[in-house]
Design a protein around this motif. Structure first.
Motif, PDB file in Angstrom:
ATOM      1  N   THR A 169     -18.543 -14.734  -3.074  1.00 56.30           N
ATOM      2  CA  THR A 169     -17.338 -14.805  -3.872  1.00 56.30           C
ATOM      3  C   THR A 169     -16.870 -13.556  -4.603  1.00 56.30           C
ATOM      4  N   HIS A 170     -15.624 -13.109  -4.288  1.00 51.47           N
ATOM      5  CA  HIS A 170     -15.119 -11.740  -4.557  1.00 51.47           C
ATOM      6  C   HIS A 170     -13.773 -11.884  -4.935  1.00 51.47           C
ATOM      7  N   THR A 171     -13.201 -10.788  -6.201  1.00 51.70           N
ATOM      8  CA  THR A 171     -11.871 -10.875  -6.162  1.00 51.70           C
ATOM      9  C   THR A 171     -11.116  -9.637  -5.598  1.00 51.70           C
ATOM     10  N   VAL A 172     -10.101 -10.071  -4.980  1.00 51.99           N
ATOM     11  CA  VAL A 172      -9.184  -8.976  -4.280  1.00 51.99           C
ATOM     12  C   VAL A 172      -8.164  -8.506  -5.257  1.00 51.99           C
ATOM     13  N   ILE A 173      -8.178  -7.364  -5.274  1.00 43.43           N
ATOM     14  CA  ILE A 173      -6.967  -6.719  -6.228  1.00 43.43           C
ATOM     15  C   ILE A 173      -6.165  -5.774  -5.237  1.00 43.43           C
ATOM     16  N   MET A 174      -4.844  -6.078  -5.323  1.00 40.83           N
ATOM     17  CA  MET A 174      -4.044  -5.148  -4.449  1.00 40.83           C
ATOM     18  C   MET A 174      -2.904  -4.519  -5.329  1.00 40.83           C
ATOM     19  N   SER A 175      -2.573  -3.242  -5.268  1.00 42.22           N
ATOM     20  CA  SER A 175      -1.940  -2.547  -5.900  1.00 42.22           C
ATOM     21  C   SER A 175      -0.946  -1.755  -5.181  1.00 42.22           C
ATOM     22  N   LEU A 176       0.707  -2.048  -5.161  1.00 43.28           N
ATOM     23  CA  LEU A 176       1.423  -1.600  -4.653  1.00 43.28           C
ATOM     24  C   LEU A 176       2.519  -0.767  -5.485  1.00 43.28           C
ATOM     25  N   SER A 177       2.054  -0.558  -6.915  1.00 44.48           N
ATOM     26  CA  SER A 177       2.889   0.342  -7.764  1.00 44.48           C
ATOM     27  C   SER A 177       3.024   1.726  -7.499  1.00 44.48           C
ATOM     28  N   ASN A 178       1.999   2.423  -6.557  1.00 36.46           N
ATOM     29  CA  ASN A 178       2.121   3.734  -6.171  1.00 36.46           C
ATOM     30  C   ASN A 178       2.561   3.488  -4.826  1.00 36.46           C
ATOM     31  N   PRO A 179       3.993   3.957  -4.358  1.00 37.71           N
ATOM     32  CA  PRO A 179       4.627   3.961  -2.989  1.00 37.71           C
ATOM     33  C   PRO A 179       3.936   4.791  -2.172  1.00 37.71           C
ATOM     34  N   GLU A 180       3.152   6.086  -2.619  1.00 35.21           N
ATOM     35  CA  GLU A 180       2.558   6.854  -1.769  1.00 35.21           C
ATOM     36  C   GLU A 180       1.286   6.452  -1.304  1.00 35.21           C
ATOM     37  N   LYS A 181       0.574   5.598  -2.054  1.00 37.03           N
ATOM     38  CA  LYS A 181      -0.771   4.731  -1.402  1.00 37.03           C
ATOM     39  C   LYS A 181      -0.924   3.348  -2.141  1.00 37.03           C
ATOM     40  N   TYR A 182      -0.888   2.239  -1.304  1.00 34.38           N
ATOM     41  CA  TYR A 182      -1.014   1.086  -1.578  1.00 34.38           C
ATOM     42  C   TYR A 182      -2.450   0.895  -1.396  1.00 34.38           C
TER      43      TYR A 182
END
Length: 351
Positions: free
Chosen positions: A333-346
């Motif tokens: 069981t894991h939590t996946v965290i996705m950040s799209l706030s930095n357009p240079e590096k998702y």
């Protein structure tokens, strides 16, 4: 020179016809045309950020001119001869990039040359040879003339550029915190924003008042306008959007993102079973799942709007998202965290 003589003969005939209508007795002939040569300032270049704003490369050529007798009476159009620089990655010039030139020299800064070769498909930090020649057209019904080809072996660098969005999204017209990114500075930008209806903004290529500012046309919201007549751009609906803009085509677009889901072996690649939740404070999407190997292993992808159009993963596990890639978590069981706030590096991280 033999080739040019052929053109001289070809050009004399229509000129004679023209002359006969003007004044009996005049014989208008093309007196001369000089052959051309393309000279490059270098044969090998390694482009870097340090020389991005410096002149690093130049091309020069002699100026061809068409001359006739009775020039004062019959003259030639200034557009009778055109010069075009051609660039290609193959010396047969099957799909050249072209630049119409009116002078006898072309200077390139490191940035300009880098953008040119990246737009030709060269990869940052990889060395490749490009070929250059000058095409001269002396008449619409005649084959072009070409200079001998020159070769340039060039290593481009990874030049990232941004398109800033001052206005409501950045907290003011003098604030530039919201931006889109072009990883290769090819004029095409993208990024994610969380907007509310009627948020106003503009695009600018500098995080200050010195850049080129793009608004929209008065009657076309999605057409960019850099003139003094530009209007503010605005969101006609609120939501989370993938925003793209092109300073080449002077357009922008938004794609509404209603949801992100993780889909993989653990849920039989369902596009709806495991939604991600958006945390507006931290600007991240999260989901927790029990990852277990399925029929094809243990991997997953992140998909937008329950469709296989916008698909993200991280194939090499470096945290940086790649379009169409997969993620390979350890079982459990894991939590996946996705950040799209930095357009240079998702990014995608697993905890």
């Amino acid at each position: 020179m033999t080739t040019f003589k052929k053109y001289i003969i070809a050009l004399v005939l229509p000129l004679l016809v023209l002359t006969a209508c003007k004044k009996d007795g005049d014989t208008v002939t093309l007196e001369s045309i000089a052959s051309n040569e393309l000279v490059a300032s270098a044969t090998e270049l390694v482009l870097t950020n340090a020389t991005a704003s410096s002149n690093v490369f130049s091309l020069s050529w002699s100026k061809d001119s068409l001359r006739i007798n009775h020039a004062g009476e019959y003259g030639l159009s200034n557009t009778a001869l055109t010069n075009t620089l051609q660039f290609d990655t193959v010396n047969t010039f099957t799909h050249p990039k072209e630049s119409l030139e009116t002078g006898v020299q072309k200077l390139y800064t490191g940035t300009a040359l880098n953008m040119l070769v990246l737009s030709m498909g060269l990869v940052p930090e990889e060395t490749k040879t490009i070929y250059i020649r000058l095409k001269t057209v002396v008449g619409p019904n005649l084959d072009p003339l070409y200079t001998p080809t020159v070769a340039l072996t060039v290593t481009p660098f990874n030049l990232v550029s941004f398109l800033y969005m001052p206005g409501d999204l950045s907290g003011g017209w003098n604030s530039y915190t919201t931006m889109l990114c072009s990883p290769t500075s090819d004029g095409n930008y993208e990024g994610y924003v969380n907007a509310t209806q009627w948020n106003n903004f503009k695009f600018t290529d500098q995080p200050n008042t010195e850049g080129t500012v793009y608004g929209s046309l008065a009657d076309q919201l999605y057409k960019l306008d850099a003139s003094a007549a530009q209007w503010n751009i605005w969101f006609d609906e609120g939501g989370y959007f993938l925003v793209k803009a092109s300073t080449n085509n002077l357009t922008w677009s938004k794609t509404r993102i209603s949801s992100f889901h993780i889909s993989g072996d653990f849920n039989d690649w369902s596009t709806t079973a495991t939604p991600m939740t958006y945390d507006a404070v931290n600007k991240v999407w999260t989901a927790t799942a029990n990852f277990q190997p399925g029929q094809w292993g243990n991997s997953f992808q992140v998909i937008a709007n329950s469709e296989w159009t916008i698909v993200y993963g991280d194939e090499d596990g470096d945290g940086k998202i790649g379009a169409g890639e997969k993620v390979y978590p350890a079982a459990g069981t894991h939590t996946v965290i996705m950040s799209l706030s930095n357009p240079e590096k998702y990014t995608i991280t697993i905890q």
